[in-house]
Design a protein around this motif. Structure first.
Motif, short mmCIF file in Angstrom:
data_model
loop_
_atom_site.label_atom_id
_atom_site.label_comp_id
_atom_site.label_asym_id
_atom_site.label_seq_id
_atom_site.Cartn_x
_atom_site.Cartn_y
_atom_site.Cartn_z
N LEU A 1 46.51 105.25 149.95
CA LEU A 1 46.31 104.40 150.63
C LEU A 1 44.91 104.62 151.65
O LEU A 1 44.11 103.57 151.72
N TRP B 1 50.85 99.31 147.65
CA TRP B 1 51.53 100.53 148.26
C TRP B 1 52.98 100.01 148.50
O TRP B 1 53.94 101.23 148.28
N THR B 2 53.36 98.92 149.05
CA THR B 2 54.65 98.69 149.32
C THR B 2 55.58 98.61 148.15
O THR B 2 56.65 98.89 148.07
N TYR C 1 52.78 92.09 148.66
CA TYR C 1 52.13 92.13 149.92
C TYR C 1 51.00 93.34 149.77
O TYR C 1 51.22 94.23 149.52
N TRP D 1 47.13 94.29 151.71
CA TRP D 1 45.96 94.01 152.94
C TRP D 1 44.82 94.57 152.78
O TRP D 1 44.69 95.64 151.89
N ASP E 1 40.88 95.80 154.93
CA ASP E 1 40.32 95.69 156.25
C ASP E 1 38.77 95.81 156.06
O ASP E 1 38.37 97.01 155.32
N ARG F 1 40.87 91.57 159.10
CA ARG F 1 42.07 92.07 158.29
C ARG F 1 42.52 90.73 157.36
O ARG F 1 42.81 89.74 158.10
N GLN G 1 45.29 89.58 154.81
CA GLN G 1 46.64 89.95 154.28
C GLN G 1 46.95 89.02 153.35
O GLN G 1 46.84 87.77 153.59
N PRO H 1 47.16 88.21 162.27
CA PRO H 1 48.24 89.21 161.93
C PRO H 1 49.90 88.88 162.53
O PRO H 1 50.85 89.40 161.79
N GLY I 1 49.94 97.76 162.58
CA GLY I 1 50.06 95.91 162.69
C GLY I 1 50.24 95.56 161.19
O GLY I 1 50.00 94.31 160.77
N LEU I 2 50.63 96.29 160.09
CA LEU I 2 50.67 95.84 158.84
C LEU I 2 52.19 95.02 158.44
O LEU I 2 52.16 94.07 157.69
N MET J 1 55.43 95.69 158.12
CA MET J 1 56.43 96.09 156.90
C MET J 1 57.80 96.04 157.51
O MET J 1 58.89 95.63 157.09
N VAL K 1 54.95 91.74 164.76
CA VAL K 1 53.68 92.32 164.79
C VAL K 1 53.49 91.06 165.91
O VAL K 1 53.45 89.95 165.99
N GLY K 2 52.83 91.67 167.15
CA GLY K 2 52.16 90.81 168.31
C GLY K 2 50.92 90.45 168.21
O GLY K 2 50.03 90.89 167.38
N ASP K 3 50.29 89.63 169.15
CA ASP K 3 49.01 89.08 169.15
C ASP K 3 48.19 90.06 169.14
O ASP K 3 46.97 89.89 168.44
N GLY L 1 48.20 92.66 167.54
CA GLY L 1 48.09 93.33 166.05
C GLY L 1 48.94 94.55 166.00
O GLY L 1 48.79 95.38 165.03
N ALA M 1 59.51 102.08 155.40
CA ALA M 1 58.50 101.33 154.81
C ALA M 1 57.34 101.35 155.49
O ALA M 1 56.11 100.88 154.81
N PRO N 1 53.71 102.44 156.28
CA PRO N 1 52.93 103.07 155.67
C PRO N 1 52.06 104.05 156.62
O PRO N 1 51.52 105.26 156.01
#
Lengths: 402, 64
Positions: free
Chosen positions: A42, A296-297, A324, A326, A328, A333, A335, A374, B13-14, B16, B27-29, B31, B54, B56
Motif C-alpha cells: 500500500l 487492499w481491502t 473500495y 482510495w 491521494d 483524496r 475515494q 471523507p 481517515g480511510l 474501513m 470519519v469526522g470532518d 478526515g 481492517a 490499513p
C-alpha cells in the motif's frame, strides 16, 4: 493436515493468520516468489515515495516471527512452478509440497513497457525493489514521465510534483480512469493533475524510448515528439500471476488468465481456493458479476475467508463485498465504493468543496466517488451494501451538499 | 470492560472501521476517526475485532 498458501503478500498473510486465529494447529507452508516476508504494498506508491518518507520497507512480520509466532514454514524467493490437483501437490524450488487445503494468492505482475528491457531508469511500481528504485530516482531529482494515467501512475506523478520536480503523464485514452470511475469522474481527476502542474497528454501513444549509454533520456510519442525523462514509470496494468497453474485444471479467466471462483472463493477443484488480485470472484451484490479487484481491502478480506472456507467448505458463506479504493494526489483524496458499471452517473460539486459522483444501475445506487469528502464515502458504502433505492442516495447527497 | 483506542495521529481517515462497525466509528470532518462509544459491550467484540483488523494503518486497538 497441511495448508499451503501460494503467494506471500497481504492476501496470503491474512490467510495464514486467519487459519491460526481459528485454532488450526496443523502445518502451514507459505510460498512466495519474492525474497522478503510479506510486506505492505500500500505505501509503495504513496508515503514511501515522499522525500520525508520512511525509506525502508518493513515486513508485517519478520521471517523469525512467521516461523515462531505463527508457526508457518516460509518458502521465500521461490515462485511455485506447478500444481497437480490430483496428487494435491505444489511444485516449488525443485521439490513438491503436499496440501490438503490450498489458497492461491499469487497476485498479479505489473505489465512491462515493450522495448524497455536493458534500459536503466524505466520501472514499473509493484514490488519493494521497484519502489526503492523509483524513490532513488526521485531523490536524484529525476524529470519524471509516467505512462498510463491510472492510480499508480497518478500517485507517482503527484510524488514528483510534491518534490518540485517536473512530471508528465502520457495516456492512450481520451479520458483517464474511464474503466475505474467512468468518464465524468475521470475528467475531474484529470483536472487535479493539471491544477498541480503535471503535464497530461491524453489520446497519446508511446512508440518507444530514447536512451544514451543504456540509460533512458526520453519517451517518444506517436506524433514524433520526444518527452525528456530521467525516470519513466509504466503504470499500464497488471497480469494475474497464474502461469504456474497451466494444465492444473484450475479454471482460468479467458481474458486475463486470473483464477475464476464462486462467491465463496472456491475454484471447483477440491480443496483449492483463491484470494486477492489473482481471483475473479462472483459478487452476489452486483448481479453475480465476476469481479477481479486489486484493492487492499479486498485482498485482506478474501485472504482470511479463503483459508476459512478451505478448512470448512460446508460452512462457507458467499462474500458480497462493496469494492473500495482510495488514492491521494496533490493533497486531494479520491475515494470510490462499489462499481462504476452503471446506467446513469449523476455528479455534483458540493458548495463546501470537493466532488461527488453517484452511479445508478436500474433502480438502485451501485457506486459512489468522492473527492475530498471523507465523511460521506462510508455512508454511500452502506447505501450500496443495503441495496438502497436510488432516490434515497440522491436525497442523502442533497442533504450533505450544503 | 473492553475499551477502544484510536491513535488519531496514525489514522488516515480511510473509513474501513466505519464500514465494519458504523455504530462505533465515524470519519469526522477533519478526515480522522471519531470513536462514538469507547466502552462497548462484549457482544460487539466480533464486529470491533473486524474493524481493528481492517485498518490499513493499524491505528486501532481493543484493550480489555
Amino acid at each position: 493436515m497441511t495448508l499451503v498458501v501460494v503467494g506471500a503478500s497481504l492476501a496470503g498473510l491474512r490467510a495464514v493468520e486467519a487459519a491460526r486465529r481459528d485454532g488450526y494447529r496443523g502445518r502451514i507452508v507459505l510460498i512466495g516468489a519474492e525474497d522478503h516476508p510479506p510486506y505492505d504494498r500500500l505505501p509503495l506508491s504513496k508515503a514511501f515515495l515522499d522525500a520525508e518518507g520512511p525509506g525502508r520497507i518493513e515486513p508485517f512480520h519478520s521471517e523469525a516471527a512467521l516461523r515462531d509466532e505463527l508457526g508457518v514454514e516460509p518458502v521465500l524467493g521461490a515462485p511455485a512452478d506447478g500444481l497437480d490437483t490430483t496428487a494435491r501437490e505444489v511444485a516449488v524450488d525443485g521439490r513438491t509440497v503436499s496440501y490438503d487445503a490450498l489458497v492461491i494468492a499469487t497476485g498479479a505482475t505489473a505489465r512491462r513497457l515493450p522495448g524497455s528491457e536493458g534500459i536503466a531508469g524505466v520501472h514499473t511500481l509493484r514490488t519493494a525493489e521497484d519502489a526503492l528504485a523509483v524513490r532513488a530516482a526521485l531523490d536524484r531529482g529525476a524529470r519524471t514521465v509516467v505512462i498510463g494515467a491510472g492510480f499508480i501512475g497518478s500517485e507517482v506523478a503527484a510524488a514528483a510534483r510534491k518534490r518540485g520536480l517536473s512530471s508528465t503523464i502520457v495516456e492512450a485514452l481520451d479520458v483517464p480512469l474511464i474503466r475505474s470511475v467512468g468518464a465524468e469522474a475521470g475528467a475531474v481527476c484529470a483536472s487535479l493533475h493539471r491544477e498541480a502542474g503535471t503535464e497530461l497528454w491524453l489520446s497519446t501513444t508511446v512508440t518507444g524510448l530514447e536512451a544514451n549509454g543504456g540509460v533512458v533520456t526520453g519517451v517518444r510519442l506517436a506524433s514524433g515528439e520526444v518527452l525528456p525523462a530521467d525516470l519513466v514509470v509504466a503504470g499500464i496494468g497488471v497480469v494475474p500471476a497464474t502461469g504456474w497453474l497451466a494444465g492444473s485444471g484450475v479454471p482460468l479467466h479467458e481474458r486475463d488468465g486470473g483464477v475464476v471462483c464462486d462467491a465463496t472463493l472456491a475454484t471447483g477443484v477440491p480443496g483449492v481456493y483463491a484470494a486477492g488480485d489473482v481471483a475473479h470472484a462472483e459478487n452476489p451484490l452486483f448481479d453475480g458479476e465476476l469481479m477481479r479487484l486489486e484493492h487492499w481491502t479486498n485482498a485482506a478480506e478474501q485472504g482470511a475467508a479463503a483459508a476459512r472456507h478451505a478448512f470448512a467448505p460446508e460452512s462457507a458463506r458467499a462474500l458480497a463485498p462493496v469494492p473500495y479504493f482510495w488514492s491521494d494526489w496533490y493533497g486531494h483524496r479520491i475515494q470510490f465504493v462499489g462499481t462504476p458499471r452503471a446506467d446513469e452517473v449523476v455528479t455534483a460539486v458540493p458548495a463546501s468543496g470537493g466532488f461527488t459522483a453517484l452511479y445508478r444501475r436500474r433502480d438502485r445506487i451501485v457506486g459512489a466517488l468522492t473527492v475530498d469528502r471523507p465523511r460521506e464515502i462510508m455512508k454511500y458504502r452502506r447505501h450500496i451494501a443495503g441495496r438502497a433505492p436510488w432516490p434515497e442516495a440522491l436525497a442523502f447527497a442533497a442533504a450533505t451538499a450544503a | 470492560m473492553m475499551k477502544i483506542e484510536a491513535d488519531r495521529a496514525k489514522c488516515d481517515g480511510l473509513g474501513m472501521c466505519e464500514a465494519m462497525a458504523p455504530d462505533f466509528f465515524e470519519v469526522g470532518d477533519d478526515g480522522t476517526v471519531v470513536v462514538l462509544d469507547e466502552r462497548p459491550g462484549e457482544e460487539y467484540r466480533q464486529d470491533l475485532s473486524a474493524a481493528v483488523d481492517a485498518c490499513p494503518v493499524l491505528a486501532l486497538k481493543l484493550r480489555d
